[in-house]
Design an enzyme around this catalytic site. Structure first.
Site, PDB file in Angstrom:
ATOM      1  N   HIS A 187       0.754  -1.282   0.113  1.00  0.00           N
ATOM      2  CA  HIS A 187       0.090   0.087  -0.132  1.00  0.00           C
ATOM      3  C   HIS A 187       0.770   1.320  -0.019  1.00  0.00           C
ATOM      4  O   HIS A 187       1.509   1.492   0.930  1.00  0.00           O
ATOM      5  CB  HIS A 187      -0.866  -0.066   1.175  1.00  0.00           C
ATOM      6  CG  HIS A 187      -1.885   1.084   1.227  1.00  0.00           C
ATOM      7  ND1 HIS A 187      -2.878   1.313   0.512  1.00  0.00           N
ATOM      8  CD2 HIS A 187      -1.907   2.079   2.038  1.00  0.00           C
ATOM      9  CE1 HIS A 187      -3.736   2.295   0.703  1.00  0.00           C
ATOM     10  NE2 HIS A 187      -2.968   3.029   1.861  1.00  0.00           N
ATOM     11  N   ASP A 313     -11.285  -3.606  -3.661  1.00  0.00           N
ATOM     12  CA  ASP A 313     -10.628  -2.850  -2.276  1.00  0.00           C
ATOM     13  C   ASP A 313     -12.093  -2.788  -1.354  1.00  0.00           C
ATOM     14  O   ASP A 313     -12.199  -1.961  -0.802  1.00  0.00           O
ATOM     15  CB  ASP A 313     -10.554  -1.470  -2.502  1.00  0.00           C
ATOM     16  CG  ASP A 313      -9.784  -0.739  -1.373  1.00  0.00           C
ATOM     17  OD1 ASP A 313      -9.036  -1.654  -0.521  1.00  0.00           O
ATOM     18  OD2 ASP A 313      -9.936   0.596  -1.029  1.00  0.00           O
ATOM     19  N   GLY A 332     -13.050   3.293   3.703  1.00  0.00           N
ATOM     20  CA  GLY A 332     -13.210   2.205   3.077  1.00  0.00           C
ATOM     21  C   GLY A 332     -14.818   2.116   2.557  1.00  0.00           C
ATOM     22  O   GLY A 332     -15.681   2.778   3.031  1.00  0.00           O
TER      23      GLY A 332
END
Length: 433
Positions: A187, A313, A332
């Site tokens: 990431h 994701d 998120g």
């Protein structure tokens, strides 16, 4: 040896094989858990008693492989379980999930890898491949035991939503991974540059009065990693890039012969910073949604093959972490169920061809992970989806299979429905109007 279910013949299908780019009318025969035969026409010698599936001219292609999904189990089953994540995946055409190690306990021990695999066998209806932590406790200070974790079944190594800021640790990780032919997923966000930023830095953030995340937070971390990769060799995958500058870095690294690949989330291909609107927290992501110029650069990079993989994701968050002021809400969004439908926006807009989109969701991730799935070929696993790319619908969060409902596509009009999903030759999802 007798199979547990009769052979299945898919007739009258538009076969799309992303691995070869072939797209045409044909038929496909499944026996047991594998593809027995396929023909760009009609399969000859169909076994007696075979189940006949008339595909009605719809797309028959490999099931999707999602290389980045956060699943709550173990430790946060109130957000998502392996069972509910797999049901959402099947509804979206995803037949293999790579689950991130950000769980409680963290997947940094062989026993936890084995636990996740066992629970998946017991409860999940799609394939679940655990990725193990790159560093112990995701703390970025000490490497995990790559060899033991790999033997236990870890498919790759990553610190999930965290970046390894210590360059020496990353150098060692790349070196050990090279010797084991393991894949590092990273990431790429410098946490010190991210600081208290909550959306893309720029005029839009200023107008909303929100702290911005500069593009350099991604670019600097990615450039450091690529220099370390040049030093060590091996295989490195930038989990999600989101800026035009990152595309340039990856292209130069590939031209130099480095073992680098990269992914992009479906959100950064189909949404931009203006979708945040009036502080809509379902659009709070990491990396943040970028400027339209960056989104366009991502699409162009996918179309020409610079971007290797498209991921959901998938990151379920409950109402207690999302119904907060934008700056305080958790990052998120869920995405397993909408990955393909959202991606088809690019196909309908003639920005990306269907085989190219599917390649980034099937055969390319399969190649990176060493999986036999992701292709239409004799002897390949019968992980398949039947897709109507033109079937329109409006997303209703109440119908989502995921336990959490934080979808950025809530109430959006999407085109493309997965009609049936097969895993190892068994139907695990069937669309009913």
């Amino acid at each position: 040896m007798a199979t547990a279910h009769p052979p299945i013949l898919f007739n009258n299908a538009r076969l799309v094989d992303p691995a070869t780019g072939r797209d045409g009318h044909g038929s496909l025969l499944v026996e047991g858990a594998v593809i027995k035969d396929l023909d760009w026409g009609a399969v000859a010698g169909v076994p007696e008693g075979a189940e006949i599936v008339d595909c009605g001219g719809h797309v028959l292609c490999p099931g999707l492989i999602d290389m980045r999904a956060f699943v709550g189990e173990p430790g946060a089953e109130h957000r998502e379980t392996l069972k509910t994540a797999s049901e959402a995946a099947a509804a979206g055409g995803v037949t293999t999930i790579v689950c991130m190690p950000d769980t409680n306990p963290i997947i940094d021990d062989p026993a936890i890898v084995e636990f996740v695999q066992r629970r998946a066998r017991e409860t999940a209806i799609v394939n679940v491949c655990p990725a193990a932590a790159l560093t112990k406790g995701l703390a970025g200070k000490e490497m995990t035991e790559f060899g033991l974790l790999q033997q236990a079944g870890a498919i790759a190594f990553t610190d999930g939503a965290r970046s390894v800021t210590n360059a020496q640790i990353m150098r060692r990780a790349l070196t050990y991974a090279r010797d084991l032919d393991a894949l590092i997923l990273h990431h790429t966000e410098d946490p010190d540059l991210v600081a208290d930023g909550v959306m893309n830095a720029g005029e839009r953030a200023s107008r909303l009065g929100l702290a911005g995340v500069p593009r350099e937070a991604e670019v600097i971390m990615l450039e450091r990693d690529l220099r370390l990769l040049r030093l060590t060799g091996g295989r490195y995958h930038a989990a999600m890039i989101s800026t035009a500058d990152s595309v340039d870095l990856v292209e130069r690294a590939k031209d130099a012969g480095l073992g680098v690949t990269c992914g992009v989330s479906i959100n950064h291909l189909t949404l931009n910073e203006f979708d945040i609107g009036d502080y809509r927290t379902f659009f709070k992501l990491a990396p943040p949604l970028r400027h339209e110029d960056d989104r366009t650069a991502m699409i162009e990079a996918l179309a020409r093959g610079t971007i290797d993989v498209v991921v959901s994701d998938h990151n379920p968050q409950d109402v207690e972490t999302k119904r907060l002021p934008f700056a305080d809400a958790a990052d998120g969004a869920i995405g397993l169920e909408t990955l393909l439908s959202a991606g088809l926006r690019l196909v309908h807009n003639e920005q990306v061809r269907l085989p190219a989109l599917l390649m980034a969701m099937t055969s390319r991730p399969a190649d990176l992970l060493g999986l036999p799935q992701g292709r239409l070929a004799r002897g390949a696993p019968a992980d398949l989806i039947l897709l109507d790319p033109d079937l329109a619908y409006t997303l209703d969060a109440r119908t989502l299979k995921s336990r959490s409902k934080n979808s950025p596509f809530d109430e959006a009009r999407l085109e493309g429905r997965v009609l049936m999903t097969y895993v190892a030759g068994r139907c695990v999802h069937r669309y009913v109007e």
